[in-house]
Design a protein around this motif. Structure first.
Motif, PDB file in Angstrom:
ATOM      1  N   SER A 163       0.823  -1.212   0.000  1.00 35.28           N
ATOM      2  CA  SER A 163       0.000   0.000   0.000  1.00 35.28           C
ATOM      3  C   SER A 163       0.856   1.261   0.000  1.00 35.28           C
ATOM      4  O   SER A 163       0.603   2.201  -0.759  1.00 35.28           O
ATOM      5  N   ASN A 164       1.872   1.297   0.846  1.00 35.42           N
ATOM      6  CA  ASN A 164       2.736   2.481   0.920  1.00 35.42           C
ATOM      7  C   ASN A 164       3.465   2.719  -0.397  1.00 35.42           C
ATOM      8  O   ASN A 164       3.629   3.866  -0.833  1.00 35.42           O
ATOM      9  N   THR A 165       3.890   1.643  -1.037  1.00 34.02           N
ATOM     10  CA  THR A 165       4.589   1.783  -2.317  1.00 34.02           C
ATOM     11  C   THR A 165       3.667   2.304  -3.396  1.00 34.02           C
ATOM     12  O   THR A 165       4.020   3.203  -4.170  1.00 34.02           O
ATOM     13  N   LEU A 166       2.461   1.749  -3.478  1.00 33.14           N
ATOM     14  CA  LEU A 166       1.509   2.197  -4.496  1.00 33.14           C
ATOM     15  C   LEU A 166       1.093   3.644  -4.254  1.00 33.14           C
ATOM     16  O   LEU A 166       0.850   4.389  -5.200  1.00 33.14           O
ATOM     17  N   ASN A 167       1.016   4.028  -3.001  1.00 34.53           N
ATOM     18  CA  ASN A 167       0.541   5.368  -2.675  1.00 34.53           C
ATOM     19  C   ASN A 167       1.567   6.448  -3.002  1.00 34.53           C
ATOM     20  O   ASN A 167       1.210   7.540  -3.444  1.00 34.53           O
ATOM     21  N   SER A 168       2.854   6.136  -2.805  1.00 39.44           N
ATOM     22  CA  SER A 168       3.879   7.163  -3.038  1.00 39.44           C
ATOM     23  C   SER A 168       4.899   6.736  -4.093  1.00 39.44           C
ATOM     24  O   SER A 168       5.240   7.516  -4.982  1.00 39.44           O
ATOM     25  N   GLY A 169       5.377   5.520  -4.010  1.00 34.10           N
ATOM     26  CA  GLY A 169       6.439   5.073  -4.905  1.00 34.10           C
ATOM     27  C   GLY A 169       6.021   5.019  -6.357  1.00 34.10           C
ATOM     28  O   GLY A 169       6.785   5.382  -7.258  1.00 34.10           O
ATOM     29  N   LEU A 170       4.776   4.566  -6.627  1.00 36.65           N
ATOM     30  CA  LEU A 170       4.314   4.460  -8.003  1.00 36.65           C
ATOM     31  C   LEU A 170       4.218   5.830  -8.656  1.00 36.65           C
ATOM     32  O   LEU A 170       4.624   6.027  -9.806  1.00 36.65           O
ATOM     33  N   SER A 171       3.687   6.792  -7.909  1.00 39.93           N
ATOM     34  CA  SER A 171       3.586   8.160  -8.428  1.00 39.93           C
ATOM     35  C   SER A 171       4.977   8.752  -8.672  1.00 39.93           C
ATOM     36  O   SER A 171       5.215   9.393  -9.702  1.00 39.93           O
ATOM     37  N   THR A 172       5.895   8.510  -7.741  1.00 39.08           N
ATOM     38  CA  THR A 172       7.258   9.022  -7.893  1.00 39.08           C
ATOM     39  C   THR A 172       7.948   8.404  -9.096  1.00 39.08           C
ATOM     40  O   THR A 172       8.637   9.099  -9.862  1.00 39.08           O
ATOM     41  N   ALA A 173       7.775   7.100  -9.274  1.00 40.18           N
ATOM     42  CA  ALA A 173       8.402   6.416 -10.407  1.00 40.18           C
ATOM     43  C   ALA A 173       7.875   6.945 -11.728  1.00 40.18           C
ATOM     44  O   ALA A 173       8.644   7.189 -12.676  1.00 40.18           O
ATOM     45  N   LEU A 174       6.553   7.132 -11.818  1.00 38.99           N
ATOM     46  CA  LEU A 174       5.954   7.640 -13.049  1.00 38.99           C
ATOM     47  C   LEU A 174       6.436   9.051 -13.347  1.00 38.99           C
ATOM     48  O   LEU A 174       6.851   9.364 -14.479  1.00 38.99           O
ATOM     49  N   MET A 175       6.391   9.907 -12.341  1.00 38.42           N
ATOM     50  CA  MET A 175       6.796  11.301 -12.529  1.00 38.42           C
ATOM     51  C   MET A 175       8.281  11.390 -12.880  1.00 38.42           C
ATOM     52  O   MET A 175       8.678  12.155 -13.786  1.00 38.42           O
ATOM     53  N   SER A 176       9.117  10.613 -12.206  1.00 38.44           N
ATOM     54  CA  SER A 176      10.565  10.672 -12.458  1.00 38.44           C
ATOM     55  C   SER A 176      10.897  10.188 -13.861  1.00 38.44           C
ATOM     56  O   SER A 176      11.760  10.763 -14.542  1.00 38.44           O
ATOM     57  N   THR A 177      10.216   9.130 -14.318  1.00 41.73           N
ATOM     58  CA  THR A 177      10.466   8.612 -15.670  1.00 41.73           C
ATOM     59  C   THR A 177      10.127   9.657 -16.721  1.00 41.73           C
ATOM     60  O   THR A 177      10.900   9.895 -17.669  1.00 41.73           O
ATOM     61  N   VAL A 178       8.972  10.293 -16.566  1.00 35.39           N
ATOM     62  CA  VAL A 178       8.563  11.304 -17.537  1.00 35.39           C
ATOM     63  C   VAL A 178       9.490  12.512 -17.476  1.00 35.39           C
ATOM     64  O   VAL A 178       9.829  13.112 -18.502  1.00 35.39           O
ATOM     65  N   GLN A 179       9.924  12.879 -16.279  1.00 27.83           N
ATOM     66  CA  GLN A 179      10.841  14.013 -16.138  1.00 27.83           C
ATOM     67  C   GLN A 179      12.161  13.735 -16.842  1.00 27.83           C
ATOM     68  O   GLN A 179      12.720  14.628 -17.500  1.00 27.83           O
ATOM     69  N   VAL A 180      12.674  12.523 -16.721  1.00 27.04           N
ATOM     70  CA  VAL A 180      13.921  12.166 -17.407  1.00 27.04           C
ATOM     71  C   VAL A 180      13.767  12.339 -18.911  1.00 27.04           C
ATOM     72  O   VAL A 180      14.630  12.928 -19.597  1.00 27.04           O
ATOM     73  N   LEU A 181      12.652  11.836 -19.450  1.00 22.94           N
ATOM     74  CA  LEU A 181      12.420  11.955 -20.898  1.00 22.94           C
ATOM     75  C   LEU A 181      12.275  13.416 -21.311  1.00 22.94           C
ATOM     76  O   LEU A 181      12.819  13.847 -22.342  1.00 22.94           O
ATOM     77  N   GLY A 182      11.516  14.180 -20.515  1.00 26.74           N
ATOM     78  CA  GLY A 182      11.326  15.598 -20.845  1.00 26.74           C
ATOM     79  C   GLY A 182      12.620  16.372 -20.803  1.00 26.74           C
ATOM     80  O   GLY A 182      12.896  17.217 -21.680  1.00 26.74           O
ATOM     81  N   ILE A 183      13.446  16.102 -19.808  1.00 25.79           N
ATOM     82  CA  ILE A 183      14.725  16.801 -19.686  1.00 25.79           C
ATOM     83  C   ILE A 183      15.648  16.450 -20.846  1.00 25.79           C
ATOM     84  O   ILE A 183      16.356  17.314 -21.396  1.00 25.79           O
ATOM     85  N   ILE A 184      15.649  15.181 -21.260  1.00 29.22           N
ATOM     86  CA  ILE A 184      16.489  14.768 -22.396  1.00 29.22           C
ATOM     87  C   ILE A 184      16.076  15.519 -23.655  1.00 29.22           C
ATOM     88  O   ILE A 184      16.928  15.998 -24.434  1.00 29.22           O
TER      89      ILE A 184
END
Length: 607
Positions: A163-184
């Motif tokens: 539950s803790n991972t889905l609540n925070s980790g999943l959102s962080t992973a999604l946002m970080s992945t998109v940020q990496v692509l956007g920055i590139i």
């Protein structure tokens, strides 16, 4: 017989194109978890869209700030030449754009957090619902073989980890992945050469992350397993604390706790130490790339191939680039622990269930209570038989007593009759029909059972008795208590039938608990009674009263009595003497005494 029910997570996986194998490893657990996430694909798509928009705003901010830097630098240059200075209106417009980007980014982050919180809670709701339903479909043998504390740890600690991972980790992973692509993408628009230098960070970081994940995953798995064992030990010691104190077992209990705690400590520090290396290693790699970009970017700026604002924006992108990569490394650590927890949860959901239900045909004749054991054999473990070629015939309304030494198989016969376990060979018939053709709940509606070990839940005495018949009136509850000889002592309590039994049910005596469970069975009004040492915790006078009440209740009913005190079964219609899983003798009390066999020896040993 129908086929065994498919576990809920297998059915769920098939609906979403997932294989039906058990989640036996890291990858299997991750696949199962993503099957649950894919069910929320609408919200996930919306969250991904918001993440893209938010990341684009974050990615545009350094470029816009670089434009402001170029404008200010150009204004300063013009001032030095004696020309018109800085265009403050243009700078103010750029700053307003920056303010709008950051404001929009805050709003989008809030919206994504709200959506992902809903997604994670819905997934946890489904998972907990399936776990709750699964418990009621598991066979008794599962709970006999697995510590209760370990089962509780799977349902509480492991589910909370997911539950803790889905609540925070999943959102962080999604946002970080998109940020990496956007920055590139934004870095490519400024300088492809510097972008190529910056990209060397990714493969190096990926190699380090993969190596650390591979080394630390086994320790995360061991951590969750040892946590379950530790919880199992704690649960067992707390529920049996009176026995531990009575036998001075505190030191042995503490020593066992220390062993489990030491194993948990060793697995935990190794897992978190290895995963903790990710952040500093990736930070070190990022700083090396940062230094290389500053040196090369400075040279390009001096050669006029880049503007001051461009190099300033690119350096800022470089710093931003390291942040989501570090976040992904941190999330990877959390995902390892989550995968270990998910593996335990999904293995629980994949456990073999009791056989599917087969309802009786509509024209099934009225219940009579004729029972026959036909060459029944049974073993809890392979090649370790408990009952061998057991055969007996019980007519409706008979009182059957089962006696024998400890371990002879008396209680096992009752477990087979109730279908807590199914026979290995032979069959048990009820009114000429194999009991495996009945649904388990349909079969057990005909039985009432009073065990030596009582079970009461934390509620009033009235509600504990009403558990035998949920729609019973207060008058029916009182009548059942009177029949069980429990009404008198219940009335002596300050709150009478509304007295609250505490969680451990230790605010009433063992004999009183037994009488309440007998009242519960009387209220259920079953067709067949099973009494497994039902009067072992009451005094002789109360035992005689219960026997008198039971004799009235047994009229017209088939009854099985397991007893060690043979004086309580003299009136039985048939006594089965068991020895090593076989019926050694059978007959009435008088005939067995006259035979001078095993029963006579057992009877005389008590007097």
């Amino acid at each position: 017989m129908t086929r065994k029910q498919q576990p809920d997570n297998v059915q769920f996986g098939r609906q979403h194109g997932m294989p039906a194998e058990k989640a036996k490893d890291f990858r299997g657990a991750v696949r199962r978890l993503f099957a649950y996430i894919s069910a929320e694909k609408g919200y996930m798509v919306l969250s991904a869209f918001i993440a893209v928009a938010s990341s684009m705003m974050s990615a545009l901010a350094p470029r816009v700030l670089g434009t402001a830097t170029d404008e200010i630098f150009a204004g300063v240059t013009r001032t030095m030449r004696g020309e018109h200075g800085v265009n403050l209106n243009a700078v103010m417009q750029i700053l307003l754009i920056m303010l709008a980007l950051h404001t929009g980014n805050i709003f989008l982050n809030y919206a994504q957090g709200y959506i992902m919180a809903g997604v994670s809670m819905r997934i946890m709701y489904k998972l907990r619902t399936q776990l709750s339903e699964k418990i009621h479909r598991l066979p008794i043998k599962f709970f006999d073989k697995n510590p209760h504390g370990d089962i509780l740890s799977r349902i509480t600690n492991d589910v909370d980890t997911i539950s803790n991972t889905l609540n925070s980790g999943l959102s962080t992973a999604l946002m970080s992945t998109v940020q990496v692509l956007g920055i590139i993408i934004m870095m490519l628009t400024i300088s492809p050469v510097l972008t190529l230098v910056a990209m060397t960070i990714l493969p190096l970081s990926g190699i380090c992350m993969g190596f650390i994940v591979k080394k630390s995953q086994k320790h995360f798995k061991a951590q969750q397993e040892n946590l379950g064992k530790l919880n199992g030990h704690i649960e067992e010691m707390f529920t049996s604390h009176a026995i531990v104190k009575a036998f001075n077992g505190e030191k042995a209990s503490v020593d066992a706790f220390d062993i489990h705690n030491e194993k948990l400590y060793n697995a935990g520090w190794k897992a978190h130490f290895l995963s903790g290396l990710m952040m500093p290693i990736i930070g070190f790699i990022s700083n090396i790339g940062y230094v290389a970009i500053v040196v090369i970017g400075g040279a390009l700026t001096l050669n006029g191939r880049m503007t001051v604002g461009g190099i300033q924006a690119f350096i800022q992108y470089t710093r931003q680039f390291g942040h989501p990569v570090s976040q992904l490394a941190s999330v990877a650590t959390v995902f390892q622990q989550t995968a270990a927890a998910a593996e335990r949860v999904f293995n629980f959901l994949s456990e073999e269930e009791e056989e599917g239900r087969v309802e009786p045909s509509p024209c099934h004749p009225p219940f009579q209570g004729h029972i026959s054991f036909e060459n029944v054999s049974f073993e809890y473990e392979p090649d370790t038989p408990v009952i061998r070629d057991f055969s007996a015939t019980i007519r409706p309304g008979q009182k059957i007593a089962i006696v024998g030494h400890t371990g002879a198989g008396k209680t096992t016969v009752v477990k087979l009759l109730m279908r807590f376990y199914d026979v290995s060979e032979g069959r048990i018939c009820l009114d000429g029909r194999d009991i495996r053709e009945y649904s388990r709940d349909g079969l057990r509606r005909h039985f009432g059972m009073v065990l030596q070990d009582t079970w009461l839940f934390s509620d009033t005495i009235a509600e504990n008795i009403r558990y035998g018949k949920l729609d019973a009136t207060d008058a029916e509850i009182r009548q059942a208590a009177k029949t069980a000889q429990a009404h008198h002592f219940i009335r002596t309590f300050p709150d009478s039938y509304n007295m609250q039994i505490n969680e451990e049910a230790d605010n009433i005596s063992a004999g009183q608990k037994q009488l309440i469970t007998i009242a519960r069975t009387i209220l259920a009004d079953p067709d067949i009674l099973i009494l497994d040492e039902a009067t072992s915790n009451v005094d002789t006078r109360t035992e005689l009263q219960i026997q008198h009440a039971m004799n009235n209740l047994m009229k017209g009913r088939t009854c099985f009595v397991i007893a060690h005190r043979l004086s309580t079964i003299r009136s039985a219609d048939l006594i089965l003497v068991m020895q090593n899983g076989d019926i050694a003798e059978q007959g009435t009390h008088e005939t067995l005494l006259a035979s001078g066999g095993i029963y006579t020896s057992l009877y005389n040993s008590q007097f």
